[in-house]
Each structure stands twice: as C-alpha cells, then as structure tokens.
Scaffold this motif. Structure first.
Motif, PDB file in Angstrom:
ATOM      1  N   ARG A  92       0.952 -10.037  -3.621  1.00  0.00           N
ATOM      2  CA  ARG A  92       1.708  -8.856  -4.309  1.00  0.00           C
ATOM      3  C   ARG A  92       1.419  -8.998  -5.585  1.00  0.00           C
ATOM      4  NH1 ARG A  92       5.583 -12.014  -1.431  1.00  0.00           N
ATOM      5  NH2 ARG A  92       6.336 -12.918  -3.438  1.00  0.00           N
ATOM      6  N   ALA A  93       0.897 -10.080  -6.377  1.00  0.00           N
ATOM      7  CA  ALA A  93       0.398  -9.976  -7.539  1.00  0.00           C
ATOM      8  C   ALA A  93      -0.600  -9.266  -7.877  1.00  0.00           C
ATOM      9  CB  ALA A  93       0.236 -11.377  -8.413  1.00  0.00           C
ATOM     10  N   LEU A  94      -1.609  -9.313  -7.125  1.00  0.00           N
ATOM     11  CA  LEU A  94      -2.852  -8.578  -7.198  1.00  0.00           C
ATOM     12  C   LEU A  94      -2.480  -6.923  -7.086  1.00  0.00           C
ATOM     13  CD1 LEU A  94      -5.546 -10.732  -5.597  1.00  0.00           C
ATOM     14  CD2 LEU A  94      -5.045 -10.334  -7.813  1.00  0.00           C
ATOM     15  N   SER A  96       0.133  -5.330  -7.490  1.00  0.00           N
ATOM     16  CA  SER A  96       0.598  -4.708  -8.762  1.00  0.00           C
ATOM     17  C   SER A  96      -0.266  -4.714  -9.859  1.00  0.00           C
ATOM     18  CB  SER A  96       1.741  -5.917  -9.165  1.00  0.00           C
ATOM     19  OG  SER A  96       2.827  -6.007  -7.972  1.00  0.00           O
ATOM     20  N   PHE A  97      -1.211  -5.471  -9.987  1.00  0.00           N
ATOM     21  CA  PHE A  97      -2.027  -5.527 -10.912  1.00  0.00           C
ATOM     22  C   PHE A  97      -2.992  -4.572 -10.976  1.00  0.00           C
ATOM     23  CE2 PHE A  97      -4.356  -8.447 -14.065  1.00  0.00           C
ATOM     24  CZ  PHE A  97      -3.109  -8.962 -14.504  1.00  0.00           C
TER      25      PHE A  97
END
Lengths: 205, 205
Positions: A92-94, A96-97
């Motif tokens: 998820r972080a990637l 969004s990033f």
DNA sequence: GCCTGTGAAGCTATTCACAGCT
DNA sequence: AGCTGTGAATAGCTTCACAGGC
C-alpha cells in the motif's frame, strides 16, 4: 541498450528537470544539473552523450527538450503497465508513493490473497484476488510487477508472473528470486541496504 | 574498508547461511552458496577472500563459522541503533519488515510530526514527536536513520540528523539529499527503480 | 578428482584533460 | 572566457584459469 546505472541516473535527471526546473529556467549547464543530482559534470555529459543528446557551449542544455529526449529513451512507445502483488503495509505504501509522484508508469492492478482486501479499490487502485493473477495480467497487458509479499510466497508468484508474460520484476521480498533470463529482476532488500548503511556509518565512508 | 557491493553481498550470504542453512548442513561449497545467492562461485571466493575467511578444498566452508566471521566484519562491537523518521505507510511498513526478519540491527525510535502518532508504540516501537529528534538521538546514541517522509521535509531533517550525530542515512524520500562527507547516504528512490525495471522489461535485458 | 585461493585478464564505469565551438 | 563533446587514462568489479591442497 543503455547500462543499468545510466538508466537510473537518467530517470533522476528527468525527474529533476520536470519537477524542479521546468517552470524556473529554460536552460542549464552540466555542472548545475550535476550539483542537483550529486554527480560530476563529466558524468552528466557522458550520460547525455549515450542518448545522443547535445547541448551547446554557452547555452548548456534546454530543460524541457532534454526531459523529452530522456523520456524518448526511457519510456516505450506507450507507458508500461505495472501490477503490485501483496497489499500489506509495504504494498500500500508503494502504491501511494508512486501515485503521489508524477510518474510515467501506471499501476493498473494490485493483488492480494486476503478476501478483505480484494474486490475493493485500495490507495486508488483496484485490488484483485490473487488467483486472478494470470487472467488480469494478460487482459491488461501488464509487463512489470512489484512484489511485496512474504518470502515464502515470493518464488511461486514470480513463476506465475513470468508465465503470464511479465518481463520485469521489482522484488521487495527479502529472498533472492530465481527467474529465467527473459525476465529482468531487481532486488531491493531492505535489510541488506540497512546493514550496508550501518557498516559505512561506522567505518566512516 | 570493504567496498559497497561486497558489503551488500556479504549481508545476503549471512542471511542465507543463518536462515536457510544453519540447521540443515554444517558445510557447503562456493558453488552451492553461489547458486542460492545468484552470483558466480568465483565471486563468492573473492568476497570471502576480502574478509580473510578460508575454507578448505574438499570440505568447503563451515556454515555457522562463516556466518559469524561475516558478522565480525559487518557488525561493529555493538549493534548500531536505528531511527525511522516519518511513520506514514512506508515508515510503518519498513519497521514491521525489519522486525519480522531476524536482523542484527535494532530500531530503537521512530519519529513523526503527527500528534495522533507520537506518544504511542507503533509496530512495536516507540514513536516520538519529531521535535524531540535531537534529544532522543543523542540520548540513545543512534547512528543510523531511515527517512520515510515527504520530499519537502527530507533535507531539513537530514541536516538535523547530521548535527545530532547520525552518520548513516537510508533515504526513501524521492529527492537527492545533500549531506556532508562524514555521513554515508544511500538513496532508494522507488520511482527510479521502477523506471529502470520497466526499461529493461521492454528492452529485453 | 574436485575443491579452494589467487594472479592475471577482461570488462565496465568514472574521471581527466583538452580541442573546438559560441 | 567558459562551456560542451570526447579520446585517453584511471579506477573498480568480475571472471578466467590454474597451481596447490585435501
């Protein structure tokens, strides 16, 4: 065929040109771009030489034009489609990033085995059940995959991705994957990176 | 002083030895470790040569002993302490990731500017207010920091970390930081990595 | 016989240094 | 005068190939 390191730097140059310079200045010298990218001016000139881009002494390089020329080398005829497999924290972080940053690549699908995750839109991207992997990859024509899943599942997924037609894998699982020569694999082991930093933090570069 | 690439590989060798082999076999040959790490046997022998480790023809290398010898090079007298600055998705993901994997480094503090985050324990680690950065860094003797925060804040935080005594930074913010020569900096730009993979996925390695 | 350790060779990446252009 | 483009030099990394040991 451009070497790995040069591709990586070109990508950085383009990003600097597009986000920092495009509305500020119309041209710049190798030493200016060099200072922003933290490389030597000679390195800049060499790199641009390999993509056949020429500036002029006195004027330097044209910002917008150079960004476009780099794009012509890095991007294909149409932008590659990307999938993310494993929508845990890291996945998820990637997503969004990558969405936040203006990117020349599109994430068109994500996958997870957890039924509370798939069937929804997560971080702006549709999440599919992992057993639909082959179907969606082929349907969408996805060629690049980011792996952010537990080590024990990584190899099996890599095999399936390869069979489905993926030719580039960015692997964040802390395990060295085996893939055929047709697939380009980049491992980004977080722990190895951290141990490296810790080593040089101690030994004083 | 060992070169960057060798340090990275040694870290991988140790991990393979510790997690895959330690309870399985007591010794192994260079070609066996090579195949697991996806490097050439000659590379393994060279790398071990640089840390002065010797095996024996016929027996190969002793798994447990080799792991310990690598540790002697990579780890200092006592394990380095690590801080994570920016506990968004990526920060939390990395903290969990590093805790899950048996690591020789300890994350002893995390920081965020968001008051709903600091003052609690997140992913098993205490999260402090970012204005306590200098205090905690000095108090704990933290030497390594992982930056997972928005680009616009990254440079200012890097400056503060350096002043507080940090000598190694692992930067996930998509911006090339400027630090003094005393600080070892490793940039892990996700977008650049992805563009590189996409390029070679297309051009066919 | 089959392995390790290692000098030497080969290859890649980076920097130097300067001719030539504006 | 000050920059670019680039051959030549340098530095760094990987593989080869083989002598020597188990």
């Amino acid at each position: 065929m451009i070497s790995e390191k040069i591709v990586e730097r070109l990508s950085l140059y383009r990003w600097l040109l597009e986000t920092r310079l495009e509305n500020e200045v119309s041209n710049l010298f190798s030493y200016q771009l060099a200072s922003m990218a933290c490389v030597s001016p000679a390195q800049i000139r060499r790199d641009l030489m390999t993509i056949g881009y020429s500036g002029s002494p006195g004027k330097g390089y044209l910002v917008a034009d150079l960004a476009k020329s780099i794009g012509k080398e890095l991007d294909g005829a149409k932008p590659s489609k990307v999938a993310v497999v494993g929508m845990g924290n890291l996945g998820r972080a990637l997503v969004s990033f990558i969405s936040d940053r203006r990117s020349h690549l599109q994430i068109v699908a994500t996958f997870d085995t957890d039924s509370t995750k798939y069937g929804r839109v997560i971080c702006g991207c549709r999440c599919y059940a992992q057993n639909e992997l082959e179907k969606i990859i082929k349907l969408e024509g996805i060629t690049v995959a980011i792996l952010t899943l537990p080590s024990d599942a990584a190899q099996a997924v890599a095999d399936r991705l390869e069979k489905a037609g993926v030719t580039g894998i960015l692997n964040y699982a802390p395990v060295p994957l085996k893939v055929s020569k047709k697939v380009y694999l980049e491992n980004r082991d977080v722990t190895a990176a951290l141990e490296k930093v810790a080593y040089f933090a101690r030994e004083g570069d």
